[in-house]
Design a protein around this motif. Structure first.
Motif, PDB file in Angstrom:
ATOM      1  N   GLN A  35      58.519   8.030  37.153  1.00  0.00           N
ATOM      2  CA  GLN A  35      59.649   8.577  37.124  1.00  0.00           C
ATOM      3  C   GLN A  35      59.347   9.984  36.827  1.00  0.00           C
ATOM      4  O   GLN A  35      58.657  10.322  35.880  1.00  0.00           O
ATOM      5  CB  GLN A  35      60.647   7.790  36.107  1.00  0.00           C
ATOM      6  N   ALA A  42      69.762  19.306  37.598  1.00  0.00           N
ATOM      7  CA  ALA A  42      69.402  18.035  37.152  1.00  0.00           C
ATOM      8  C   ALA A  42      69.038  16.873  38.314  1.00  0.00           C
ATOM      9  O   ALA A  42      69.939  17.047  39.308  1.00  0.00           O
ATOM     10  CB  ALA A  42      70.402  17.153  36.431  1.00  0.00           C
ATOM     11  N   LEU A  43      68.105  16.136  38.071  1.00  0.00           N
ATOM     12  CA  LEU A  43      67.912  15.049  39.156  1.00  0.00           C
ATOM     13  C   LEU A  43      66.906  13.923  38.592  1.00  0.00           C
ATOM     14  O   LEU A  43      66.044  14.282  37.487  1.00  0.00           O
ATOM     15  CB  LEU A  43      67.384  15.503  40.445  1.00  0.00           C
ATOM     16  N   THR A  44      66.805  12.959  39.259  1.00  0.00           N
ATOM     17  CA  THR A  44      65.874  11.861  38.847  1.00  0.00           C
ATOM     18  C   THR A  44      65.454  11.200  40.100  1.00  0.00           C
ATOM     19  O   THR A  44      65.874  10.835  40.951  1.00  0.00           O
ATOM     20  CB  THR A  44      66.546  10.342  38.146  1.00  0.00           C
ATOM     21  N   VAL A  98      62.412  17.697  30.888  1.00  0.00           N
ATOM     22  CA  VAL A  98      61.698  17.132  32.056  1.00  0.00           C
ATOM     23  C   VAL A  98      60.805  16.069  31.453  1.00  0.00           C
ATOM     24  O   VAL A  98      60.030  16.125  30.640  1.00  0.00           O
ATOM     25  CB  VAL A  98      60.938  18.092  32.940  1.00  0.00           C
ATOM     26  N   ARG A  99      60.946  14.926  32.132  1.00  0.00           N
ATOM     27  CA  ARG A  99      60.321  13.742  31.662  1.00  0.00           C
ATOM     28  C   ARG A  99      59.512  13.131  32.837  1.00  0.00           C
ATOM     29  O   ARG A  99      59.865  13.208  33.819  1.00  0.00           O
ATOM     30  CB  ARG A  99      60.830  12.616  31.092  1.00  0.00           C
ATOM     31  N   ARG A 100      58.047  13.378  32.647  1.00  0.00           N
ATOM     32  CA  ARG A 100      57.125  12.943  33.759  1.00  0.00           C
ATOM     33  C   ARG A 100      56.258  11.547  33.424  1.00  0.00           C
ATOM     34  O   ARG A 100      55.656  11.651  32.270  1.00  0.00           O
ATOM     35  CB  ARG A 100      56.050  13.987  34.074  1.00  0.00           C
ATOM     36  N   THR A 120      67.012  17.195  33.394  1.00  0.00           N
ATOM     37  CA  THR A 120      68.211  17.045  32.683  1.00  0.00           C
ATOM     38  C   THR A 120      68.471  18.458  32.191  1.00  0.00           C
ATOM     39  O   THR A 120      67.704  19.025  31.264  1.00  0.00           O
ATOM     40  CB  THR A 120      68.421  15.818  31.658  1.00  0.00           C
ATOM     41  N   THR A 146      62.405  13.050  35.893  1.00  0.00           N
ATOM     42  CA  THR A 146      63.433  13.219  35.369  1.00  0.00           C
ATOM     43  C   THR A 146      63.850  14.507  34.840  1.00  0.00           C
ATOM     44  O   THR A 146      62.746  15.073  33.932  1.00  0.00           O
ATOM     45  CB  THR A 146      64.025  12.237  34.410  1.00  0.00           C
ATOM     46  N   TRP A 199      64.018  13.497  47.746  1.00  0.00           N
ATOM     47  CA  TRP A 199      65.153  14.671  47.516  1.00  0.00           C
ATOM     48  C   TRP A 199      65.157  15.846  48.158  1.00  0.00           C
ATOM     49  O   TRP A 199      64.011  16.167  48.264  1.00  0.00           O
ATOM     50  CB  TRP A 199      65.192  15.030  45.966  1.00  0.00           C
ATOM     51  N   THR A 237      62.563   8.832  41.668  1.00  0.00           N
ATOM     52  CA  THR A 237      61.757   7.600  41.510  1.00  0.00           C
ATOM     53  C   THR A 237      60.983   7.232  42.583  1.00  0.00           C
ATOM     54  O   THR A 237      61.054   7.869  43.918  1.00  0.00           O
ATOM     55  CB  THR A 237      62.868   6.209  41.400  1.00  0.00           C
ATOM     56  N   SER A 281      62.425   7.452  46.577  1.00  0.00           N
ATOM     57  CA  SER A 281      63.339   8.208  46.711  1.00  0.00           C
ATOM     58  C   SER A 281      62.912   9.611  47.282  1.00  0.00           C
ATOM     59  O   SER A 281      61.952  10.027  46.959  1.00  0.00           O
ATOM     60  CB  SER A 281      64.061   8.389  45.283  1.00  0.00           C
TER      61      SER A 281
END
Length: 526
Positions: free
Chosen positions: A14, A34-36, A71-73, A18, A16, A43, A38, A41
Motif C-alpha cells: 500500500q 491525496a491518493l491511495t 506518506v505511508r509506504r 494524505t 498512501t 492512477w 493499492t 490500481s
C-alpha cells in the motif's frame, strides 16, 4: 539476504499520501494532494505544466519530503523520472545491475544457504527457508530474462558494455524503463514514460501496465495511454479553490468531470465579474449625481437642496458598501492557447535529400500553401533528421531544399535547448516576435521575467512553442510537439493545427494525436 533489502509486499502493498503540501521558494507547488495506491490500481496524475506532477511522484517515492502531510509506504517502489543522466563511465550493464541487485543477492544467498544445508550446519534449514522465501518473493530466477525481454520490446540498447553517455536521452530512458518493468516492484511510478517510445514500445508498455499486479502511478500527457490504463485520475490543474480534484471511472470520467468543473468555473467567474461591473457602474453614477446632478437650479429653496443632498450621499455610500461587499472570489480561469493568425502562402520542398549516417534513402516531398504532412516511422528512421533538414538546421549530404526567402519557417525541435539565465520575454524579443507573448496564452505573466532555467520542463516547452510562433511563420515544423505538454494544452494545440492556414509538417508518436491527424497525407520513414 542483507538486512537493508526490502522484499515485495505483493497483496499487502500500500502507498498512501494524505493532505500533501509543498512549496518552493515560498511558492506553493502542492496543496492538499491525496491518493491511495493499492496492488492493481492504476492512477494518472495530470495537470498544467509546473503544477507539481513530477514533484508529487518524488514525494510518493520518498526522494522529496513534503512540508506537511503524510506518506505511508509498504512495499517496493520503482521510480522512472523524466531523464536518466549519464554519470561518468556508467554503462547499460551498470543500470541493469543496480535494478536487479536484490534479486541477484537473493540467488547468491540461496546458493550459500544450500551449501550450508549440505554441510549440515546448525540452523541451516531455517537459513535455507528464509533465503528461498526471499528468492521466491523477488522471483529472482527470471529477473534477468524479464529485463532482457523488456529491453527488446522497448527497442532499448541490449549491449551491457555500452556507455550511457553514447546513448540519446530517449535511449537512456528506455534502458531504465525496461529495468523497472522487469524488476517486478510493488509500485511503478512513471514520469512521462511514452516520450521516447515507438509504436512497438507503446504497445508493450500499455500491455504491461494493464496486466501488472503492481500499483501504478502515471504522470503522462499521452491521452491514449491514460485512456487505456488508468482507473482513477488526480487532477492538479488550477481549480476554483486551488485544490486537486480526484476523478473515478478512468480517463473518460476525468474528461467529463473536468469539462463540468471548467464550465461551472467560467460561468461563476463571468457572473461575478458582470455583477462587479454593474455595481461599479452604479457607484460611478451615484458619484456623478453627488457631484453634479443633485443640484437644483438657483432659487430653489434651501430645504429641498439639503434633502436631495442627504439622499444622494446615502445612495453613494450604499453603492460603496455594495461594491465592497462583492469581492470577485473566483480566480480567473486558466490560460488557453491562442494561436495567432498565420500566413497561408508557403511552399517548402525537398528533392532527393540524404544525410550521411542518418538518412540513407533519398527523400523528395513538397508541402504547399496550407498543406499538411504527417511524418511517420519507427525510432531511428530519420524523422527528426528530415525535419531538421526542412528547417534548414541540417545540411543534406545530397539533394536540395527549396523554400522562398520571404517565407518564415518555425521549427519546434524534439527537446528544449539547455536553459540559461535569459528570461522568456528577452528570448521572445530576440526571436523578433511580431505578436504579444502574453497573447499566446502559453505562459503566466509572472513567468515572463523569470530566468528560463527556473521554469519547469513543461513551461520551457511552452516557451519553445511561443518562440516558434513569435514571427508568425508560414510553415510549422513540429517534432514530437506534445512532449512535456499538459493534456489541456495538447487538446488546444490539436484543434489549432486543424484550423491554422500555415503549412504544417508533424512528426509524432502520440497515438491520440496521430488519430486526430489520420486524414493528413503521410510520409512513412523506413
Amino acid at each position: 539476504m542483507p538486512t537493508s533489502t526490502i522484499l515485495p509486499a505483493r497483496a499487502r502493498a500500500q502507498l498512501t499520501a494524505t493532505d500533501i503540501h509543498l512549496a518552493r521558494g515560498g511558492v506553493p507547488v502542492l496543496r492538499g494532494a491525496a491518493l491511495t495506491v493499492t496492488p492493481g490500481s492504476r492512477w494518472g496524475i495530470v495537470g498544467e505544466n509546473g503544477r507539481g506532477k513530477s514533484t508529487l511522484l518524488a514525494v510518493l517515492a520518498g526522494t522529496l519530503e513534503p512540508d506537511s502531510g503524510t506518506v505511508r509506504r509498504a512495499g517496493t517502489i520503482g521510480l522512472a523520472e523524466q531523464e536518466l543522466h549519464a554519470a561518468g563511465d556508467a554503462t547499460v550493464g551498470d543500470v541493469i545491475d543496480a535494478a536487479l541487485h536484490d534479486a541477484r543477492a537473493a540467488l547468491r544467498a540461496l546458493d550459500a544457504a544450500a551449501a550450508a544445508l549440505a554441510r549440515e550446519e546448525r540452523g541451516a534449514a531455517d537459513g535455507y527457508a528464509d533465503a528461498l522465501h526471499a528468492a521466491e518473493a523477488l522471483e529472482a530466477w527470471d529477473a534477468d530474462h524479464r529485463v532482457d525481454a523488456a529491453l527488446a520490446a522497448l527497442g532499448a540498447e541490449r549491449d551491457r558494455a555500452r556507455p550511457l553517455a553514447e546513448l540519446s536521452v530517449g535511449g537512456r530512458y528506455r534502458v531504465r524503463l525496461a529495468c523497472l518493468l522487469g524488476a517486478e516492484h510493488d509500485f511503478l511510478l512513471l514520469d512521462e514514460p511514452t516520450n521516447h517510445l515507438d509504436d512497438d514500445g507503446l504497445a508493450y508498455l500499455t500491455s504491461k501496465l494493464t496486466t501488472t499486479r503492481a500499483g501504478v502511478v502515471l504522470v503522462s500527457h499521452d491521452r491514449a495511454l491514460l485512456a487505456a490504463v488508468v482507473t482513477s485520475v488526480v487532477d492538479l490543474d488550477p481549480s476554483r479553490d486551488d485544490l486537486p480534484r480526484v476523478y473515478g471511472d478512468g480517463y473518460a470520467g476525468y474528461l467529463a468531470g473536468r469539462a463540468a468543473e471548467r464550465e461551472r468555473w467560467v460561468e461563476e467567474y463571468d457572473r461575478q465579474r458582470a455583477e462587479h461591473a454593474r455595481l461599479t457602474a452604479h457607484l460611478a453614477d451615484a458619484q456623478d449625481r453627488l457631484i453634479d446632478n443633485w443640484r437644483p437650479d438657483k432659487g430653489t429653496n434651501k430645504h429641498k437642496r439639503a434633502t436631495r443632498a442627504s439622499s444622494q450621499v446615502r445612495t453613494f455610500h450604499r453603492r460603496q458598501d455594495e461594491l465592497a461587499a462583492h469581492a470577485v472570489t473566483v480566480p480567473e480561469p486558466p490560460l488557453r492557447l491562442c494561436l495567432p493568425e498565420l500566413p497561408r502562402n508557403a511552399t517548402i520542398a525537398l528533392d532527393g535529400v540524404t544525410v550521411a549516417g542518418r538518412l540513407a534513402r533519398p527523400v523528395s516531398l513538397t508541402v504547399g500553401p496550407s498543406g499538411r504532412l504527417h511524418v511517420d516511422g519507427r525510432n531511428g528512421a530519420g524523422k527528426s533528421t528530415l525535419l531538421a533538414v526542412l528547417a534548414g538546421r541540417l545540411q543534406p549530404t545530397t539533394g536540395t531544399r527549396r523554400v522562398a526567402r520571404s517565407q518564415r519557417v518555425g521549427y519546434l525541435a524534439q527537446e528544449s535547448p539547455e536553459p540559461g539565465t535569459e528570461t522568456a520575454r528577452r528570448l521572445f524579443a530576440a526571436a523578433g516576435g511580431t505578436v504579444e507573448l502574453a497573447s499566446l496564452g502559453l505562459l503566466d505573466p509572472g513567468e515572463l521575467d523569470r530566468p528560463v532555467r527556473e521554469l519547469s520542463t513543461g513551461r520551457r516547452r511552452r516557451l519553445d512553442l511561443a518562440l516558434v510562433l513569435a514571427r508568425r511563420p508560414h510553415v510549422l515544423l513540429l517534432d514530437e510537439p506534445t512532449n512535456h505538454l499538459s493534456i489541456a494544452l495538447v487538446d488546444e494545440l490539436t484543434a489549432a493545427l486543424g484550423d491554422t492556414r500555415a503549412a504544417v509538417v508533424l512528426a509524432t508518436h502520440d497515438r491520440a494525436l496521430r488519430a486526430d491527424v489520420d486524414g493528413w497525407p503521410r510520409l512513412t520513414m523506413e
